[in-house]
Design a protein around this motif. Structure first.
Motif, PDB file in Angstrom:
ATOM      1  N   PHE A  36       0.864  -1.165   0.000  1.00  0.00           N
ATOM      2  CA  PHE A  36       0.000   0.000   0.000  1.00  0.00           C
ATOM      3  C   PHE A  36       0.908   1.225   0.000  1.00  0.00           C
ATOM      4  CE2 PHE A  36      -4.303  -1.627   0.857  1.00  0.00           C
ATOM      5  CZ  PHE A  36      -4.012  -2.939   1.186  1.00  0.00           C
ATOM      6  N   ARG A  37       0.348   2.358  -0.306  1.00  0.00           N
ATOM      7  CA  ARG A  37       1.113   3.597  -0.227  1.00  0.00           C
ATOM      8  C   ARG A  37       0.221   4.708   0.297  1.00  0.00           C
ATOM      9  NH1 ARG A  37       2.004   4.749  -6.725  1.00  0.00           N
ATOM     10  NH2 ARG A  37      -0.172   5.347  -7.212  1.00  0.00           N
ATOM     11  N   ALA A  39       0.314   8.950   0.387  1.00  0.00           N
ATOM     12  CA  ALA A  39       0.904  10.247   0.098  1.00  0.00           C
ATOM     13  C   ALA A  39       0.452  11.243   1.162  1.00  0.00           C
ATOM     14  CB  ALA A  39       0.472  10.717  -1.289  1.00  0.00           C
ATOM     15  N   PRO A  40       1.203  12.311   1.354  1.00  0.00           N
ATOM     16  CA  PRO A  40       0.833  13.308   2.364  1.00  0.00           C
ATOM     17  C   PRO A  40      -0.585  13.825   2.154  1.00  0.00           C
ATOM     18  CG  PRO A  40       3.032  13.725   1.561  1.00  0.00           C
ATOM     19  CD  PRO A  40       2.471  12.652   0.691  1.00  0.00           C
ATOM     20  N   GLY A  41      -1.385  13.790   3.216  1.00  0.00           N
ATOM     21  CA  GLY A  41      -2.738  14.313   3.146  1.00  0.00           C
ATOM     22  C   GLY A  41      -3.736  13.416   2.457  1.00  0.00           C
ATOM     23  N   LYS A  42      -3.303  12.209   2.100  1.00  0.00           N
ATOM     24  CA  LYS A  42      -4.207  11.296   1.402  1.00  0.00           C
ATOM     25  C   LYS A  42      -4.385  10.007   2.192  1.00  0.00           C
ATOM     26  CE  LYS A  42      -3.375  12.983  -3.282  1.00  0.00           C
ATOM     27  NZ  LYS A  42      -3.057  12.588  -4.683  1.00  0.00           N
ATOM     28  N   GLU A  43      -5.409   9.263   1.834  1.00  0.00           N
ATOM     29  CA  GLU A  43      -5.656   7.983   2.473  1.00  0.00           C
ATOM     30  C   GLU A  43      -4.692   6.929   1.925  1.00  0.00           C
ATOM     31  OE1 GLU A  43     -10.447   8.440   3.397  1.00  0.00           O
ATOM     32  OE2 GLU A  43      -9.737   6.917   2.005  1.00  0.00           O
ATOM     33  N   ARG A  44      -4.546   5.882   2.714  1.00  0.00           N
ATOM     34  CA  ARG A  44      -3.697   4.779   2.268  1.00  0.00           C
ATOM     35  C   ARG A  44      -4.331   4.134   1.040  1.00  0.00           C
ATOM     36  NH1 ARG A  44      -0.701   1.389   6.825  1.00  0.00           N
ATOM     37  NH2 ARG A  44      -0.291   3.572   7.304  1.00  0.00           N
ATOM     38  N   GLU A  45      -3.492   3.859   0.047  1.00  0.00           N
ATOM     39  CA  GLU A  45      -3.959   3.399  -1.253  1.00  0.00           C
ATOM     40  C   GLU A  45      -3.364   2.036  -1.570  1.00  0.00           C
ATOM     41  OE1 GLU A  45      -3.647   5.019  -5.911  1.00  0.00           O
ATOM     42  OE2 GLU A  45      -2.218   5.662  -4.386  1.00  0.00           O
ATOM     43  N   PHE A  46      -4.183   1.150  -2.071  1.00  0.00           N
ATOM     44  CA  PHE A  46      -3.729  -0.171  -2.491  1.00  0.00           C
ATOM     45  C   PHE A  46      -2.838  -0.064  -3.724  1.00  0.00           C
ATOM     46  CE2 PHE A  46      -3.832  -4.630  -3.273  1.00  0.00           C
ATOM     47  CZ  PHE A  46      -4.028  -4.802  -4.633  1.00  0.00           C
ATOM     48  N   VAL A  47      -1.776  -0.855  -3.736  1.00  0.00           N
ATOM     49  CA  VAL A  47      -0.874  -0.885  -4.882  1.00  0.00           C
ATOM     50  C   VAL A  47      -0.914  -2.262  -5.558  1.00  0.00           C
ATOM     51  CG1 VAL A  47       1.522  -0.688  -5.648  1.00  0.00           C
ATOM     52  CG2 VAL A  47       0.645   0.854  -3.865  1.00  0.00           C
ATOM     53  N   VAL A  48      -0.643  -3.295  -4.787  1.00  0.00           N
ATOM     54  CA  VAL A  48      -0.604  -4.645  -5.356  1.00  0.00           C
ATOM     55  C   VAL A  48      -0.660  -5.656  -4.228  1.00  0.00           C
ATOM     56  CG1 VAL A  48       1.927  -4.679  -5.342  1.00  0.00           C
ATOM     57  CG2 VAL A  48       0.692  -6.200  -6.893  1.00  0.00           C
ATOM     58  N   THR A  90       4.934   9.365  -5.559  1.00  0.00           N
ATOM     59  CA  THR A  90       5.572   9.758  -4.311  1.00  0.00           C
ATOM     60  C   THR A  90       4.670   9.437  -3.123  1.00  0.00           C
ATOM     61  OG1 THR A  90       6.876  11.515  -5.334  1.00  0.00           O
ATOM     62  CG2 THR A  90       6.442  11.710  -2.973  1.00  0.00           C
ATOM     63  N   ALA A  91       5.197   8.686  -2.180  1.00  0.00           N
ATOM     64  CA  ALA A  91       4.415   8.248  -1.021  1.00  0.00           C
ATOM     65  C   ALA A  91       5.306   7.432  -0.098  1.00  0.00           C
ATOM     66  CB  ALA A  91       3.223   7.404  -1.458  1.00  0.00           C
ATOM     67  N   VAL A  92       4.775   7.179   1.077  1.00  0.00           N
ATOM     68  CA  VAL A  92       5.373   6.158   1.932  1.00  0.00           C
ATOM     69  C   VAL A  92       4.729   4.833   1.536  1.00  0.00           C
ATOM     70  CG1 VAL A  92       5.691   5.310   4.285  1.00  0.00           C
ATOM     71  CG2 VAL A  92       5.767   7.769   3.817  1.00  0.00           C
ATOM     72  N   TYR A  93       5.567   3.863   1.245  1.00  0.00           N
ATOM     73  CA  TYR A  93       5.091   2.556   0.808  1.00  0.00           C
ATOM     74  C   TYR A  93       5.176   1.587   1.990  1.00  0.00           C
ATOM     75  CZ  TYR A  93       4.854   3.967  -4.047  1.00  0.00           C
ATOM     76  OH  TYR A  93       4.499   4.586  -5.225  1.00  0.00           O
ATOM     77  N   TYR A  94       4.080   0.911   2.217  1.00  0.00           N
ATOM     78  CA  TYR A  94       3.978  -0.044   3.315  1.00  0.00           C
ATOM     79  C   TYR A  94       3.736  -1.446   2.767  1.00  0.00           C
ATOM     80  CZ  TYR A  94       3.088   4.104   6.214  1.00  0.00           C
ATOM     81  OH  TYR A  94       3.184   5.324   6.848  1.00  0.00           O
ATOM     82  N   CYS A  95       4.424  -2.421   3.313  1.00  0.00           N
ATOM     83  CA  CYS A  95       4.065  -3.794   2.993  1.00  0.00           C
ATOM     84  C   CYS A  95       3.168  -4.328   4.106  1.00  0.00           C
ATOM     85  CB  CYS A  95       5.291  -4.682   2.802  1.00  0.00           C
ATOM     86  SG  CYS A  95       6.393  -4.814   4.204  1.00  0.00           S
ATOM     87  N   ALA A  96       2.327  -5.267   3.736  1.00  0.00           N
ATOM     88  CA  ALA A  96       1.348  -5.807   4.667  1.00  0.00           C
ATOM     89  C   ALA A  96       1.165  -7.291   4.396  1.00  0.00           C
ATOM     90  CB  ALA A  96       0.018  -5.075   4.524  1.00  0.00           C
ATOM     91  N   ALA A  97       0.724  -7.993   5.426  1.00  0.00           N
ATOM     92  CA  ALA A  97       0.475  -9.429   5.292  1.00  0.00           C
ATOM     93  C   ALA A  97      -0.850  -9.771   5.946  1.00  0.00           C
ATOM     94  CB  ALA A  97       1.608 -10.230   5.943  1.00  0.00           C
ATOM     95  N   GLY A  98      -1.562 -10.676   5.308  1.00  0.00           N
ATOM     96  CA  GLY A  98      -2.852 -11.078   5.849  1.00  0.00           C
ATOM     97  C   GLY A  98      -3.394 -12.261   5.091  1.00  0.00           C
TER      98      GLY A  98
END
Length: 124
Positions: A36-37, A39-48, A90-98
């Motif tokens: 997920f990613r 960006a400043p001022g935005k909600e977390r967005e799915f990437v893949v 441009t964003a902070v990219y987060y990895c996640a597991a579930g």
């Protein structure tokens, strides 16, 4: 389960970066890895998202054809190869597991474990 994301940085538009996310272990509750990613001022967005077994993968429309996720099951690591980067990536990219069903791949609330985030900055 701990997730360690790395590989972010500063790159010019059109450039490439590869992110990594190493999981401390794989369990029944971590069948799917995602990026997920935010960006400043935005909600977390799915990437893949992708499943360790079988390889079912889903990309967001905004990155399909430019980003590629891959897995190294032996190392419990997923990679996100990002090409043709744009300033809007441009964003902070987060990895996640579930363990989401395929129709829920894009829902951040479904994922149990999260990495610390790695910043990707794309300059124009």
């Amino acid at each position: 389960v701990q997730l360690q994301a790395s590989g972010g940085g500063l790159v010019q538009a059109g450039g490439s970066l590869r992110l990594s996310c190493a999981a401390s272990e794989r369990t029944g509750s971590t069948s799917t890895m995602a990026w997920f990613r935010q960006a400043p001022g935005k909600e977390r967005e799915f990437v893949v998202a992708t499943r360790w077994i079988g390889g079912t993968t889903l990309y967001a429309d905004s990155v399909r054809g430019r980003f590629t996720i891959s897995r190294d099951n032996a190392k419990n690591t997923v990679y996100l190869q990002m090409t043709s980067l744009k300033p809007e990536d441009t964003a902070v990219y987060y990895c996640a597991a579930g363990r989401p069903i395929i129709s829920a791949f894009q829902m951040p609330s479904i994922y149990i474990y999260w990495g610390q985030g790695t910043l990707v900055t794309v300059s124009s």
